[in-house]
Design an enzyme around this catalytic site. Structure first.
Site, PDB file in Angstrom:
ATOM      1  N   LYS A 157      71.168  43.774  13.190  1.00 34.66           N
ATOM      2  CA  LYS A 157      70.201  43.192  14.116  1.00 34.66           C
ATOM      3  C   LYS A 157      70.109  43.974  15.417  1.00 34.66           C
ATOM      4  O   LYS A 157      69.062  44.006  16.063  1.00 34.66           O
ATOM      5  CB  LYS A 157      70.571  41.733  14.401  1.00 34.66           C
ATOM      6  CG  LYS A 157      70.597  40.854  13.160  1.00 34.66           C
ATOM      7  CD  LYS A 157      69.280  40.903  12.406  1.00 34.66           C
ATOM      8  CE  LYS A 157      69.248  39.979  11.217  1.00 34.66           C
ATOM      9  NZ  LYS A 157      70.129  40.368  10.118  1.00 34.66           N
ATOM     10  N   GLU A 241      72.101  37.558  23.169  1.00 29.80           N
ATOM     11  CA  GLU A 241      70.738  37.567  23.682  1.00 29.80           C
ATOM     12  C   GLU A 241      70.575  36.440  24.700  1.00 29.80           C
ATOM     13  O   GLU A 241      71.289  35.433  24.661  1.00 29.80           O
ATOM     14  CB  GLU A 241      69.717  37.348  22.555  1.00 29.80           C
ATOM     15  CG  GLU A 241      69.420  38.569  21.718  1.00 29.80           C
ATOM     16  CD  GLU A 241      68.295  38.324  20.741  1.00 29.80           C
ATOM     17  OE1 GLU A 241      67.748  39.320  20.249  1.00 29.80           O
ATOM     18  OE2 GLU A 241      67.954  37.157  20.472  1.00 29.80           O
ATOM     19  N   HIS A 276      69.479  25.811  14.167  1.00 29.67           N
ATOM     20  CA  HIS A 276      68.958  27.170  13.956  1.00 29.67           C
ATOM     21  C   HIS A 276      68.668  27.470  12.496  1.00 29.67           C
ATOM     22  O   HIS A 276      68.569  28.624  12.103  1.00 29.67           O
ATOM     23  CB  HIS A 276      69.936  28.211  14.512  1.00 29.67           C
ATOM     24  CG  HIS A 276      70.415  27.917  15.891  1.00 29.67           C
ATOM     25  ND1 HIS A 276      69.575  27.859  16.970  1.00 29.67           N
ATOM     26  CD2 HIS A 276      71.668  27.629  16.365  1.00 29.67           C
ATOM     27  CE1 HIS A 276      70.266  27.575  18.063  1.00 29.67           C
ATOM     28  NE2 HIS A 276      71.527  27.420  17.727  1.00 29.67           N
ATOM     29  N   LYS A 278      66.148  26.349   9.046  1.00 31.62           N
ATOM     30  CA  LYS A 278      64.949  25.639   8.618  1.00 31.62           C
ATOM     31  C   LYS A 278      65.338  24.352   7.887  1.00 31.62           C
ATOM     32  O   LYS A 278      66.303  24.329   7.128  1.00 31.62           O
ATOM     33  CB  LYS A 278      64.120  26.534   7.693  1.00 31.62           C
ATOM     34  CG  LYS A 278      63.673  27.829   8.355  1.00 31.62           C
ATOM     35  CD  LYS A 278      63.061  28.761   7.341  1.00 31.62           C
ATOM     36  CE  LYS A 278      62.823  30.122   7.962  1.00 31.62           C
ATOM     37  NZ  LYS A 278      62.317  31.093   6.973  1.00 31.62           N
TER      38      LYS A 278
END
Length: 323
Positions: A157, A241, A276, A278
Protein backbone atom coordinates in the site's frame (compact mmCIF):
# COMPACT_ATOMS: atom_id res chain seq x y z
CA UNK A 1 -4.02 -12.53 -19.30
CA UNK A 2 -6.37 -9.88 -17.96
CA UNK A 3 -6.01 -8.25 -14.58
CA UNK A 4 -8.92 -6.90 -12.59
CA UNK A 5 -8.23 -4.36 -9.87
CA UNK A 6 -10.36 -2.16 -7.68
CA UNK A 7 -9.06 1.30 -6.86
CA UNK A 8 -10.56 2.56 -3.65
CA UNK A 9 -11.06 6.28 -3.17
CA UNK A 10 -12.36 8.50 -0.41
CA UNK A 11 -14.63 11.32 -1.52
CA UNK A 12 -14.75 14.15 0.96
CA UNK A 13 -15.60 17.85 0.74
CA UNK A 14 -15.95 17.78 -3.01
CA UNK A 15 -12.53 16.19 -3.58
CA UNK A 16 -11.06 12.73 -3.59
CA UNK A 17 -8.10 10.81 -2.28
CA UNK A 18 -6.79 7.35 -3.02
CA UNK A 19 -7.23 4.95 -0.13
CA UNK A 20 -5.89 1.73 -1.56
CA UNK A 21 -5.63 -0.51 -4.60
CA UNK A 22 -6.80 -4.08 -4.54
CA UNK A 23 -6.81 -6.86 -7.08
CA UNK A 24 -9.96 -8.87 -7.61
CA UNK A 25 -10.90 -12.13 -9.24
CA UNK A 26 -10.06 -13.02 -12.83
CA UNK A 27 -12.01 -15.55 -14.83
CA UNK A 28 -9.78 -17.97 -16.75
CA UNK A 29 -11.97 -17.62 -19.82
CA UNK A 30 -10.21 -14.33 -20.58
CA UNK A 31 -6.81 -15.94 -21.11
CA UNK A 32 -7.61 -16.68 -24.75
CA UNK A 33 -6.31 -13.21 -25.68
CA UNK A 34 -2.69 -14.31 -25.27
CA UNK A 35 -0.70 -15.09 -28.45
CA UNK A 36 -1.17 -18.60 -29.79
CA UNK A 37 2.44 -19.50 -28.97
CA UNK A 38 1.79 -18.72 -25.26
CA UNK A 39 -1.63 -20.31 -25.05
CA UNK A 40 -1.96 -23.25 -22.70
CA UNK A 41 -5.46 -24.64 -22.11
CA UNK A 42 -6.60 -24.79 -18.50
CA UNK A 43 -7.99 -28.20 -17.65
CA UNK A 44 -7.75 -28.16 -13.86
CA UNK A 45 -8.03 -25.19 -11.46
CA UNK A 46 -7.23 -25.13 -7.77
CA UNK A 47 -8.83 -22.47 -5.56
CA UNK A 48 -6.44 -21.57 -2.74
CA UNK A 49 -9.29 -20.38 -0.56
CA UNK A 50 -12.36 -21.61 1.27
CA UNK A 51 -16.09 -21.11 1.70
CA UNK A 52 -18.33 -19.08 -0.57
CA UNK A 53 -15.63 -17.63 -2.83
CA UNK A 54 -14.22 -21.09 -3.58
CA UNK A 55 -17.69 -22.46 -4.35
CA UNK A 56 -18.40 -19.61 -6.78
CA UNK A 57 -15.16 -20.21 -8.66
CA UNK A 58 -15.86 -23.94 -8.78
CA UNK A 59 -19.27 -23.25 -10.30
CA UNK A 60 -17.76 -20.99 -12.98
CA UNK A 61 -15.09 -23.57 -13.79
CA UNK A 62 -17.67 -26.35 -14.05
CA UNK A 63 -19.68 -24.28 -16.52
CA UNK A 64 -16.49 -23.92 -18.58
CA UNK A 65 -15.75 -27.66 -18.47
CA UNK A 66 -12.73 -27.20 -16.18
CA UNK A 67 -11.98 -29.70 -13.41
CA UNK A 68 -11.79 -28.19 -9.89
CA UNK A 69 -9.54 -28.77 -6.88
CA UNK A 70 -10.25 -27.65 -3.31
CA UNK A 71 -7.82 -27.32 -0.44
CA UNK A 72 -8.87 -27.36 3.20
CA UNK A 73 -7.40 -27.10 6.68
CA UNK A 74 -7.85 -29.77 9.34
CA UNK A 75 -10.55 -27.61 10.92
CA UNK A 76 -12.46 -27.38 7.61
CA UNK A 77 -12.91 -31.06 6.84
CA UNK A 78 -16.69 -30.65 6.92
CA UNK A 79 -16.86 -27.38 4.97
CA UNK A 80 -19.07 -27.24 1.89
CA UNK A 81 -16.34 -26.00 -0.47
CA UNK A 82 -14.54 -29.32 -0.01
CA UNK A 83 -17.63 -31.19 -1.19
CA UNK A 84 -18.25 -28.95 -4.21
CA UNK A 85 -14.90 -29.57 -5.94
CA UNK A 86 -13.97 -32.55 -8.10
CA UNK A 87 -10.92 -33.15 -5.91
CA UNK A 88 -9.99 -31.97 -2.40
CA UNK A 89 -6.70 -32.12 -0.49
CA UNK A 90 -5.60 -31.30 3.05
CA UNK A 91 -3.08 -28.48 3.49
CA UNK A 92 -1.21 -27.10 6.50
CA UNK A 93 -1.41 -30.22 8.63
CA UNK A 94 -1.01 -29.28 12.29
CA UNK A 95 -1.44 -25.56 11.61
CA UNK A 96 -4.23 -23.22 12.78
CA UNK A 97 -6.95 -22.62 10.13
CA UNK A 98 -5.71 -19.26 8.84
CA UNK A 99 -2.06 -20.34 8.81
CA UNK A 100 -2.98 -23.42 6.77
CA UNK A 101 -4.36 -21.28 3.93
CA UNK A 102 -1.18 -19.19 4.01
CA UNK A 103 1.10 -22.21 3.62
CA UNK A 104 2.46 -21.43 0.16
CA UNK A 105 4.87 -24.39 -0.01
CA UNK A 106 2.16 -26.91 0.82
CA UNK A 107 -0.33 -25.40 -1.64
CA UNK A 108 2.21 -25.47 -4.45
CA UNK A 109 3.17 -29.05 -3.52
CA UNK A 110 -0.46 -30.19 -3.76
CA UNK A 111 -0.85 -28.40 -7.09
CA UNK A 112 2.24 -30.02 -8.59
CA UNK A 113 1.41 -33.49 -7.26
CA UNK A 114 -2.07 -33.37 -8.78
CA UNK A 115 -1.37 -31.81 -12.19
CA UNK A 116 -3.09 -28.50 -11.49
CA UNK A 117 -2.82 -26.09 -14.43
CA UNK A 118 -3.82 -22.89 -12.64
CA UNK A 119 -4.47 -21.55 -9.15
CA UNK A 120 -7.18 -19.03 -8.34
CA UNK A 121 -6.45 -17.20 -5.04
CA UNK A 122 -9.99 -15.93 -4.40
CA UNK A 123 -9.90 -12.88 -2.14
CA UNK A 124 -8.14 -12.45 1.18
CA UNK A 125 -5.51 -14.99 2.25
CA UNK A 126 -2.87 -15.13 -0.54
CA UNK A 127 -4.71 -13.06 -3.17
CA UNK A 128 -2.48 -10.01 -2.66
CA UNK A 129 0.79 -11.85 -1.97
CA UNK A 130 3.40 -11.33 -4.69
CA UNK A 131 5.50 -14.19 -3.30
CA UNK A 132 2.58 -16.54 -3.92
CA UNK A 133 2.14 -15.35 -7.50
CA UNK A 134 5.89 -15.80 -8.00
CA UNK A 135 5.84 -19.27 -6.43
CA UNK A 136 3.13 -20.29 -8.90
CA UNK A 137 5.21 -18.99 -11.82
CA UNK A 138 8.34 -20.76 -10.55
CA UNK A 139 6.41 -24.02 -10.28
CA UNK A 140 5.03 -23.69 -13.82
CA UNK A 141 1.46 -23.23 -12.55
CA UNK A 142 -0.58 -20.33 -13.92
CA UNK A 143 -1.60 -17.73 -11.34
CA UNK A 144 -5.08 -16.48 -12.24
CA UNK A 145 -4.51 -12.77 -11.72
CA UNK A 146 -1.89 -10.07 -12.27
CA UNK A 147 1.83 -10.67 -12.64
CA UNK A 148 3.93 -11.01 -9.47
CA UNK A 149 5.38 -7.55 -10.06
CA UNK A 150 1.93 -5.96 -10.36
CA UNK A 151 0.72 -7.76 -7.25
CA UNK A 152 3.82 -6.59 -5.39
CA UNK A 153 3.38 -2.96 -6.38
CA UNK A 154 -0.34 -2.80 -5.66
CA UNK A 155 -0.24 -5.12 -2.66
CA UNK A 156 2.31 -2.84 -1.03
CA UNK A 157 0.00 0.00 0.00
CA UNK A 158 2.94 2.35 0.59
CA UNK A 159 4.30 1.81 -2.93
CA UNK A 160 0.76 2.09 -4.33
CA UNK A 161 0.52 5.51 -2.68
CA UNK A 162 3.80 6.51 -4.31
CA UNK A 163 2.59 5.34 -7.71
CA UNK A 164 -0.64 7.26 -7.24
CA UNK A 165 1.30 10.43 -6.54
CA UNK A 166 3.37 9.81 -9.69
CA UNK A 167 0.13 9.49 -11.68
CA UNK A 168 -1.17 12.79 -10.32
CA UNK A 169 -3.81 11.13 -8.13
CA UNK A 170 -4.49 13.05 -4.88
CA UNK A 171 -3.78 11.01 -1.75
CA UNK A 172 -4.48 11.31 1.95
CA UNK A 173 -1.36 12.44 3.92
CA UNK A 174 0.56 9.38 5.10
CA UNK A 175 3.98 7.89 5.78
CA UNK A 176 6.23 7.36 2.76
CA UNK A 177 7.49 4.01 4.08
CA UNK A 178 6.17 1.31 6.42
CA UNK A 179 6.84 2.39 9.98
CA UNK A 180 9.39 0.35 11.93
CA UNK A 181 8.46 1.36 15.48
CA UNK A 182 6.00 3.29 17.60
CA UNK A 183 8.23 6.35 17.48
CA UNK A 184 7.64 6.68 13.72
CA UNK A 185 3.92 7.01 14.40
CA UNK A 186 4.60 9.59 17.09
CA UNK A 187 6.59 11.69 14.65
CA UNK A 188 3.73 11.54 12.14
CA UNK A 189 1.20 12.70 14.73
CA UNK A 190 3.42 15.63 15.63
CA UNK A 191 3.28 16.77 12.01
CA UNK A 192 -0.37 16.05 11.21
CA UNK A 193 -2.15 15.70 14.55
CA UNK A 194 -4.98 13.32 15.44
CA UNK A 195 -6.99 11.40 14.41
CA UNK A 196 -4.74 8.98 12.51
CA UNK A 197 -5.22 5.42 11.30
CA UNK A 198 -2.84 2.48 11.29
CA UNK A 199 -3.18 0.30 8.18
CA UNK A 200 -1.64 -3.01 7.16
CA UNK A 201 0.97 -2.26 4.51
CA UNK A 202 0.51 -5.64 2.79
CA UNK A 203 -3.18 -6.41 3.15
CA UNK A 204 -6.68 -5.04 3.06
CA UNK A 205 -10.29 -5.90 3.78
CA UNK A 206 -10.37 -3.90 6.98
CA UNK A 207 -7.84 -6.13 8.75
CA UNK A 208 -4.92 -4.52 10.55
CA UNK A 209 -6.65 -1.13 10.75
CA UNK A 210 -6.93 0.93 13.94
CA UNK A 211 -8.10 4.52 14.38
CA UNK A 212 -6.26 6.57 17.03
CA UNK A 213 -7.83 9.78 18.31
CA UNK A 214 -5.49 10.72 21.15
CA UNK A 215 -1.92 10.11 22.24
CA UNK A 216 -2.84 7.75 25.11
CA UNK A 217 -4.34 5.28 22.60
CA UNK A 218 -1.31 5.21 20.32
CA UNK A 219 0.76 2.33 21.72
CA UNK A 220 -2.14 -0.06 22.32
CA UNK A 221 -3.58 0.41 18.84
CA UNK A 222 -0.15 0.12 17.23
CA UNK A 223 0.34 -3.29 18.87
CA UNK A 224 -3.15 -4.47 17.99
CA UNK A 225 -2.89 -3.40 14.36
CA UNK A 226 0.51 -5.10 14.04
CA UNK A 227 -0.75 -8.37 15.55
CA UNK A 228 -3.87 -8.41 13.39
CA UNK A 229 -1.92 -7.70 10.18
CA UNK A 230 0.63 -10.40 11.04
CA UNK A 231 -2.10 -12.98 11.68
CA UNK A 232 -4.17 -12.11 8.61
CA UNK A 233 -1.45 -11.53 6.01
CA UNK A 234 1.71 -13.08 7.40
CA UNK A 235 3.33 -9.63 7.57
CA UNK A 236 2.78 -7.14 10.36
CA UNK A 237 4.16 -4.07 8.57
CA UNK A 238 2.04 -0.96 9.05
CA UNK A 239 1.82 2.54 7.67
CA UNK A 240 0.05 5.61 9.01
CA UNK A 241 -2.42 7.96 7.36
CA UNK A 242 -4.38 10.97 8.50
CA UNK A 243 -7.86 9.61 9.29
CA UNK A 244 -10.70 11.12 7.26
CA UNK A 245 -13.96 11.37 9.19
CA UNK A 246 -17.09 10.10 7.42
CA UNK A 247 -15.77 9.84 3.84
CA UNK A 248 -17.66 8.20 1.02
CA UNK A 249 -15.96 4.96 0.05
CA UNK A 250 -16.00 4.75 -3.74
CA UNK A 251 -14.37 1.91 -5.67
CA UNK A 252 -13.56 2.11 -9.37
CA UNK A 253 -13.18 -1.24 -11.08
CA UNK A 254 -10.74 -1.51 -13.96
CA UNK A 255 -9.93 -4.15 -16.53
CA UNK A 256 -6.55 -4.43 -18.21
CA UNK A 257 -4.59 -6.87 -20.32
CA UNK A 258 -0.91 -7.75 -20.50
CA UNK A 259 -0.41 -5.35 -23.41
CA UNK A 260 -1.16 -2.19 -21.42
CA UNK A 261 -4.78 -1.69 -22.47
CA UNK A 262 -6.89 -0.47 -19.56
CA UNK A 263 -10.57 0.48 -19.28
CA UNK A 264 -12.76 1.28 -16.29
CA UNK A 265 -15.95 -0.56 -15.42
CA UNK A 266 -17.48 2.42 -13.63
CA UNK A 267 -17.79 2.74 -9.86
CA UNK A 268 -19.69 1.53 -6.84
CA UNK A 269 -20.34 3.08 -3.44
CA UNK A 270 -19.16 0.86 -0.58
CA UNK A 271 -19.69 3.36 2.23
CA UNK A 272 -21.99 1.11 4.28
CA UNK A 273 -19.41 -0.47 6.56
CA UNK A 274 -18.80 -1.74 10.05
CA UNK A 275 -15.30 -1.76 11.55
CA UNK A 276 -13.82 -0.72 8.18
CA UNK A 277 -15.40 -3.73 6.50
CA UNK A 278 -18.29 -3.88 4.06
CA UNK A 279 -21.52 -5.06 5.64
CA UNK A 280 -22.51 -8.56 4.54
CA UNK A 281 -26.05 -9.92 4.73
CA UNK A 282 -26.26 -13.73 4.97
CA UNK A 283 -28.97 -15.82 3.35
CA UNK A 284 -29.63 -19.51 2.88
CA UNK A 285 -29.52 -21.43 -0.37
CA UNK A 286 -33.09 -22.54 -1.07
CA UNK A 287 -31.92 -25.85 -2.56
CA UNK A 288 -29.57 -26.56 0.34
CA UNK A 289 -30.58 -24.99 3.72
CA UNK A 290 -27.21 -25.92 5.23
CA UNK A 291 -25.34 -23.80 2.70
CA UNK A 292 -25.06 -20.14 3.71
CA UNK A 293 -24.21 -17.35 1.29
CA UNK A 294 -23.96 -13.62 1.76
CA UNK A 295 -24.05 -10.43 -0.24
CA UNK A 296 -22.18 -7.19 0.34
CA UNK A 297 -24.19 -3.99 0.60
CA UNK A 298 -22.96 -1.78 -2.26
CA UNK A 299 -24.59 0.72 -4.62
CA UNK A 300 -23.69 0.95 -8.31
CA UNK A 301 -23.48 3.46 -9.78
CA UNK A 302 -22.67 5.65 -6.78
CA UNK A 303 -25.71 7.69 -5.75
CA UNK A 304 -25.62 11.52 -5.92
CA UNK A 305 -21.99 11.67 -7.03
CA UNK A 306 -21.09 14.86 -8.85
CA UNK A 307 -20.67 14.02 -12.58
CA UNK A 308 -17.35 15.89 -12.85
CA UNK A 309 -16.01 14.12 -9.75
CA UNK A 310 -17.15 10.78 -11.19
CA UNK A 311 -15.22 11.48 -14.39
CA UNK A 312 -12.12 12.40 -12.36
CA UNK A 313 -12.37 9.16 -10.38
CA UNK A 314 -12.60 7.08 -13.56
CA UNK A 315 -9.73 8.93 -15.25
CA UNK A 316 -7.46 8.71 -12.20
CA UNK A 317 -8.12 4.97 -11.88
CA UNK A 318 -7.20 4.31 -15.52
CA UNK A 319 -4.13 6.59 -15.42
CA UNK A 320 -2.83 4.85 -12.29
CA UNK A 321 -3.33 1.40 -13.81
CA UNK A 322 -1.34 2.39 -16.91
CA UNK A 323 1.82 3.23 -14.95
Amino acid sequence: MLDIMMLRFAVVRGGLGLLTVRRACLSPRFTHSAPQTEYRPIKKVMVANRGEIAIRVFRACTELGIRTVAVYSEQDTGQMHRQKADEAYLIGKGLPPVAAYLDIADIIKVAKNNNVDAIHPGYGFLSERADFAQACADAGVMFIGPSPETVRKMGDKVEARSLAISAGVPVVPGTEYPITCLQDAQVFTQAYGFPIIFKAAYGGGGRGMRVVREYEELEENYQRAYSEALTAFGNGSLFVEKFIEKPRHIEVQILGDKYGNVIHLYERDCSIQRRHQKVKSPFKNSSNPDLMFGFVVEIAPAFQLDPHLRDRLHADAVNLAKL
